[in-house]
Motif scaffolding. Structure first.
Motif, PDB file in Angstrom:
ATOM      1  N   VAL A 211       0.842  -1.203   0.000  1.00 35.11           N
ATOM      2  CA  VAL A 211       0.000   0.000   0.000  1.00 35.11           C
ATOM      3  C   VAL A 211       0.874   1.248   0.000  1.00 35.11           C
ATOM      4  CG1 VAL A 211      -1.839   1.228   1.190  1.00 35.11           C
ATOM      5  CG2 VAL A 211      -1.739  -1.273   1.306  1.00 35.11           C
ATOM      6  N   ALA A 212       0.713   2.081  -1.041  1.00 36.11           N
ATOM      7  CA  ALA A 212       1.379   3.378  -1.099  1.00 36.11           C
ATOM      8  C   ALA A 212       0.379   4.416  -0.607  1.00 36.11           C
ATOM      9  CB  ALA A 212       1.825   3.694  -2.519  1.00 36.11           C
ATOM     10  N   GLY A 213       0.521   4.836   0.651  1.00 40.35           N
ATOM     11  CA  GLY A 213      -0.453   5.727   1.261  1.00 40.35           C
ATOM     12  C   GLY A 213      -0.353   7.151   0.759  1.00 40.35           C
ATOM     13  N   VAL A 214      -1.314   7.951   1.173  1.00 33.58           N
ATOM     14  CA  VAL A 214      -1.337   9.365   0.795  1.00 33.58           C
ATOM     15  C   VAL A 214      -0.247  10.102   1.569  1.00 33.58           C
ATOM     16  CG1 VAL A 214      -3.779   9.335   0.239  1.00 33.58           C
ATOM     17  CG2 VAL A 214      -3.077   9.817   2.574  1.00 33.58           C
ATOM     18  N   ALA A 215       0.053  11.329   1.152  1.00 31.06           N
ATOM     19  CA  ALA A 215       1.109  12.120   1.780  1.00 31.06           C
ATOM     20  C   ALA A 215       0.789  12.402   3.247  1.00 31.06           C
ATOM     21  CB  ALA A 215       1.278  13.432   1.008  1.00 31.06           C
ATOM     22  N   ASP A 216       1.857  12.503   4.047  1.00 26.62           N
ATOM     23  CA  ASP A 216       1.743  12.840   5.469  1.00 26.62           C
ATOM     24  C   ASP A 216       0.889  11.837   6.243  1.00 26.62           C
ATOM     25  OD1 ASP A 216       3.270  15.151   5.031  1.00 26.62           O
ATOM     26  OD2 ASP A 216       1.477  16.274   4.446  1.00 26.62           O
ATOM     27  N   ALA A 217       0.912  10.585   5.822  1.00 27.44           N
ATOM     28  CA  ALA A 217       0.153   9.547   6.524  1.00 27.44           C
ATOM     29  C   ALA A 217       1.103   8.438   6.955  1.00 27.44           C
ATOM     30  CB  ALA A 217      -0.939   8.979   5.628  1.00 27.44           C
ATOM     31  N   LYS A 218       0.784   7.801   8.067  1.00 28.08           N
ATOM     32  CA  LYS A 218       1.607   6.704   8.576  1.00 28.08           C
ATOM     33  C   LYS A 218       1.588   5.544   7.581  1.00 28.08           C
ATOM     34  CE  LYS A 218       2.089   3.533  12.493  1.00 28.08           C
ATOM     35  NZ  LYS A 218       1.514   3.093  13.797  1.00 28.08           N
ATOM     36  N   PRO A 219       2.743   4.972   7.254  1.00 26.71           N
ATOM     37  CA  PRO A 219       2.780   3.855   6.296  1.00 26.71           C
ATOM     38  C   PRO A 219       1.930   2.677   6.774  1.00 26.71           C
ATOM     39  CG  PRO A 219       4.985   4.695   6.714  1.00 26.71           C
ATOM     40  CD  PRO A 219       4.092   5.348   7.730  1.00 26.71           C
ATOM     41  N   ILE A 220       1.286   2.022   5.826  1.00 22.87           N
ATOM     42  CA  ILE A 220       0.456   0.848   6.117  1.00 22.87           C
ATOM     43  C   ILE A 220       1.281  -0.405   5.836  1.00 22.87           C
ATOM     44  CG2 ILE A 220      -1.656  -0.395   5.508  1.00 22.87           C
ATOM     45  CD1 ILE A 220      -2.845   2.272   4.651  1.00 22.87           C
ATOM     46  N   ASP A 221       1.276  -1.328   6.773  1.00 22.30           N
ATOM     47  CA  ASP A 221       2.032  -2.562   6.593  1.00 22.30           C
ATOM     48  C   ASP A 221       1.523  -3.329   5.376  1.00 22.30           C
ATOM     49  OD1 ASP A 221       3.558  -2.048   8.842  1.00 22.30           O
ATOM     50  OD2 ASP A 221       2.236  -3.205  10.179  1.00 22.30           O
ATOM     51  N   PRO A 222       2.417  -4.013   4.663  1.00 20.58           N
ATOM     52  CA  PRO A 222       1.968  -4.852   3.544  1.00 20.58           C
ATOM     53  C   PRO A 222       0.929  -5.866   4.009  1.00 20.58           C
ATOM     54  CG  PRO A 222       4.359  -4.641   3.550  1.00 20.58           C
ATOM     55  CD  PRO A 222       3.877  -4.045   4.839  1.00 20.58           C
ATOM     56  N   LEU A 223       0.004  -6.168   3.134  1.00 18.33           N
ATOM     57  CA  LEU A 223      -1.081  -7.094   3.467  1.00 18.33           C
ATOM     58  C   LEU A 223      -0.895  -8.405   2.719  1.00 18.33           C
ATOM     59  CD1 LEU A 223      -4.099  -4.615   3.106  1.00 18.33           C
ATOM     60  CD2 LEU A 223      -2.883  -5.220   5.205  1.00 18.33           C
ATOM     61  N   VAL A 224      -1.110  -9.498   3.414  1.00 20.26           N
ATOM     62  CA  VAL A 224      -1.171 -10.820   2.792  1.00 20.26           C
ATOM     63  C   VAL A 224      -2.534 -11.396   3.160  1.00 20.26           C
ATOM     64  CG1 VAL A 224      -0.186 -13.114   2.629  1.00 20.26           C
ATOM     65  CG2 VAL A 224       1.321 -11.143   2.943  1.00 20.26           C
TER      66      VAL A 224
END
Length: 317
Positions: A153-166
């Motif tokens: 997941v490439a999140g929006v700017a200024d947002a906490k990164p989301i862990d990859p999902l399996v």
């Protein structure tokens, strides 16, 4: 010519069309026709039909389809599988990965059946977009592989990164048991299956409590069918004189399927369907449906001394 699941194809040696719903081996594909029956066909006997629904292009990655954002505002943000039905081949569903979020997704889809893994799709899905990732026949749901969705997941700017999902998913009948709904930017109706758990689900405690205390009368029950089911139209409808041949056949097949499903629910060991001899159309349709049902062990002509060739006995597993 290279084909992939979901391609619309035409038979070279006869007037028949359908969707590729299974790869049997390198030389043979399973093609589901407009009647919903999957037919094994040699690759050399198939040709692509361009410009029909999902275009059969010789590419490995289907292009994402942009979705009109205002049209999907009623759907919670998240990741879904949108399973769209097909008007031409009733049992075929086209599975799209719907990215109903402001994030860009890098998706890899792998399928596994009997220890054999296949890379079914990989690509980038933009925010509020969807992409065709798989196609198969609902009649063969028990034979569908297990799906593994790997999502970066490439999140929006200024947002906490989301862990990859399996996300591992084995589709079941309950996923397609609800009423079909309009799907975002897709012509046909179908089902939405939520894959992620990014948005918390609010549970109404009172409604949940009430659901545990429904009376027996409120619970739907499946009645046990007769051991012998007569499919002659005069036994099913009083107004059969006013029905077209196609309507009669559909009524008979629906009654057959309902009785068969009920017998499976009640764990019948065997039952008999009386279809008559006639021109053999009803008998052939029934035999095709029986041969694809995973709950049936075998079938045969029922007691010829009583029914001739006008009845089929089904033996369940």
């Amino acid at each position: 010519m290279k084909f992939k699941l979901g391609d619309f194809v035409r038979f070279v040696d006869e007037k028949r069309e359908g969707y590729v719903t299974r790869v049997i081996d390198a030389q043979t594909l399973g093609v589901t026709d407009e009647d919903g029956f999957e037919i094994p066909v040699a690759v050399s006997n198939l040709t692509s039909v361009h410009g029909h629904g999902v275009v059969a292009e010789e590419i490995d990655v289907p292009k994402p389809i942009q979705v009109n954002v205002p049209g999907v505002t009623k759907i919670e943000n998240g990741i879904y599988v949108a399973a769209a039905t097909d008007d031409k081949a009733g049992n075929v569903v086209h599975l799209h990965l719907l990215n109903q979020s402001p994030n860009t997704l890098l998706l890899s889809l792998t399928t596994e059946r009997k220890g054999k893994y296949t890379n079914a799709y990989h690509g980038i899905i933009q925010p509020y977009s969807l992409a065709l990732v798989y196609a198969a026949s609902l009649a063969d749901l028990e034979l569908w592989p297990e799906f593994t969705f790997q999502v970066l997941v490439a999140g929006v700017a200024d947002a906490k990164p989301i862990d990859p999902l399996v996300i591992r998913k084995k589709f079941r009948a309950k996923d397609f048991s609800t009423e079909q709904k309009e799907l975002p930017n897709l012509k046909n109706k179908g089902w939405l299956v939520r894959l992620d758990d990014l948005v918390p689900v609010t549970i109404d405690a009172q409604k949940l409590k009430e659901s545990f205390f429904k009376s027996a009368d409120e619970k739907k029950m499946v009645e046990a069918p007769a051991k012998e089911v007569d499919l002659h139209i005069e036994k099913l409808r009083d107004d059969h004189h006013f029905l077209e041949a196609s309507e009669i056949l559909q009524i008979q097949l629906t009654h057959f399927q309902n009785a068969l499903d009920a017998a499976i629910v009640h764990h019948f060991d065997k039952m008999i369907f009386i279809h008559g001899s006639g021109n053999g159309t009803l008998r052939d349709k029934i035999h095709k449906l029986i041969s694809k049902n995973p709950h049936i062990k075998t079938y045969m002509d029922a007691r010829k001394e009583k029914f001739g060739y006008g009845a089929t006995e089904v033996v369940f597993k």
